[in-house]
Design an enzyme around this catalytic site. Structure first.
Site: not given
Length: 419
Positions: A18-19
């Site tokens: 996600h990051e």
């Protein structure tokens, strides 16, 4: 120990991906990324590479990518500051030291009169001879205070300086990468384990049932029912349920030959509705087809996205309770159970969690990616962004409420599993 490792692999992979989405698109947009963090709270491990600090933090409740310009991180040099600084060959300031007692070779000193470290990139002040001078500041200059070094962020390298499409894509990339991770996991499962055929293969025949009396056997493949071709188990099930008490004809493939049997489904009442049953159970078969692995990954990801969105519909109807939510403790306990069934099952669980995280982050709530995208939509319609101070307050309140919800959910999980 196995459960802990499984949880770290699952939770770590979906948060990291996600990051990573935010990080890659921020870099592609020319934004200065100050920190790439997994977890929140106190730092456990930190490694500086280039202009970015990569950290692992104590609380496993997510992660973040800290971009220049998001957190009012611009260093301001107020009039009267006495600073030390170093120059490069072009007489540009490359390092500013705010600790007055620190001495470095070739360090010069200045009492600041005015400074612009955002757009103009210059510092003006009085030197040791009390002469008013102005120095240009290098774009990659470092500000040092209390042994902490921070790279300055010229305005064009801040998040807010970028175009609306670039900012939107940088934020949307987080959830997008969660969906991509799910596609990758489901594709790997299909490549290694095979793709469920959903064929009407009979795994078991109940003793003395209408199917056994009619001659249906285990491992039979039903290819037609009442003269209509059967491609999926659901088609066979539908014919059987709709013909309670009526004789039906099944064409089954057994040992390479087609055999025809006639069977009359028994009438059973399920949820106050009469349906037919013949006493057979479904058996999943897998077909290895590398060319279909990736399409299957997309198909499964889409299927679970639809299911999760349908579940989220209960938020609107109000039919959900706190017990229906899970925090890190609940995810850990579920991962512990899933891990018992092998790596492929664990990977499938990780894929579903990744989809869940992606969708939850797209909810239009403050402090979530969806909340920020909502502000961007408002900016696109209005023609200019909302006041940054107001937006910051809204996100701060949203984050605080989110943390309170997380604490409540975590406490509920602890009571559920340990008391």
């Amino acid at each position: 120990m196995q459960a802990i490792i499984a949880f770290i692999l699952v939770f770590g992979s979906i948060v990291f991906f996600h990051e990573l989405g935010h990080f890659i698109f921020a870099k592609r947009s020319g934004i200065l990324v100050r920190e790439f963090a997994i977890g929140f709270g106190p730092k456990i491990l930190g490694i500086k590479r280039g202009e970015t600090l990569y950290t692992i933090r104590l609380l496993p409740m997510g992660g973040y990518v800290r971009m220049a310009g998001e957190d009012m991180d611009t260093v301001e040099l107020q009039p009267g500051y006495r600073i030390g600084f170093l120059l490069n060959d072009a007489d540009e300031i490359t390092r500013v030291v705010l600790n007055q007692n620190k001495q470095l070779p070739d360090m010069l000193f200045l009492e600041v009169e005015k400074a612009d470290l955002l757009k103009g990139l210059w510092i003006e002040g009085y030197d040791e001879d009390e002469k008013l001078v102005r120095y240009s500041v290098a774009r990659d200059a470092i500000i040092e205070e209390n042994n902490q070094q921070t790279i300055i962020a010229p305005y064009d390298r801040t998040f807010n300086a970028k175009s609306l499409p670039k900012r939107t894509m940088t934020i949307f990339a987080g959830p997008l990468f969660n969906f991509i991770l799910a596609v990758i996991f489901f594709s790997i499962i299909a490549f290694v384990q095979g793709i469920p055929t959903n064929d009407a293969v009979i795994a078991n025949v109940v003793k003395d049932s209408p199917a056994q009396v009619a001659g249906v056997q285990k491992d039979d493949l039903v290819v037609a029912a009442n003269g209509t071709a059967v491609k999926k188990w659901e088609q066979l099930s539908e014919v059987i349920q709709e013909n309670a008490g009526k004789e039906i004809t099944l064409d089954v493939k057994r040992d390479g030959e087609i055999k025809t049997v006639k069977v009359t489904p028994e009438s059973k009442t399920v949820n106050k509705e009469k349906i037919g049953q013949i006493g057979i159970q479904y058996g999943i078969e897998y077909k290895k087809d590398p060319l279909m692995a990736i399409p299957y990954g997309f198909e499964q990801t889409y299927t679970f996205m639809v299911r999760i969105v349908e579940i989220l519909g209960t938020l609107v109807t109000g039919s959900f309770t706190l017990d229906s939510l899970s925090g890190p403790v609940g995810i850990y306990k579920a991962t512990e159970e899933v891990a018992k069934y092998g790596f492929m099952t664990l990977m499938s669980w990780a894929a579903m969690l990744s989809i869940n995280l992606g969708i939850m982050n797209l909810l239009p709530l403050p402090a979530l990616d969806g909340g920020r995208l909502l502000f961007f939509a408002y900016e696109a319609v209005r023609g200019k962004p909302i006041d940054k101070q107001k937006e910051g307050i809204i996100h701060f309140v949203g984050f605080a409420l989110l943390m309170l919800l997380m604490i409540a959910v975590t406490w509920n999980d602890i009571q559920k599993f340990f008391f």
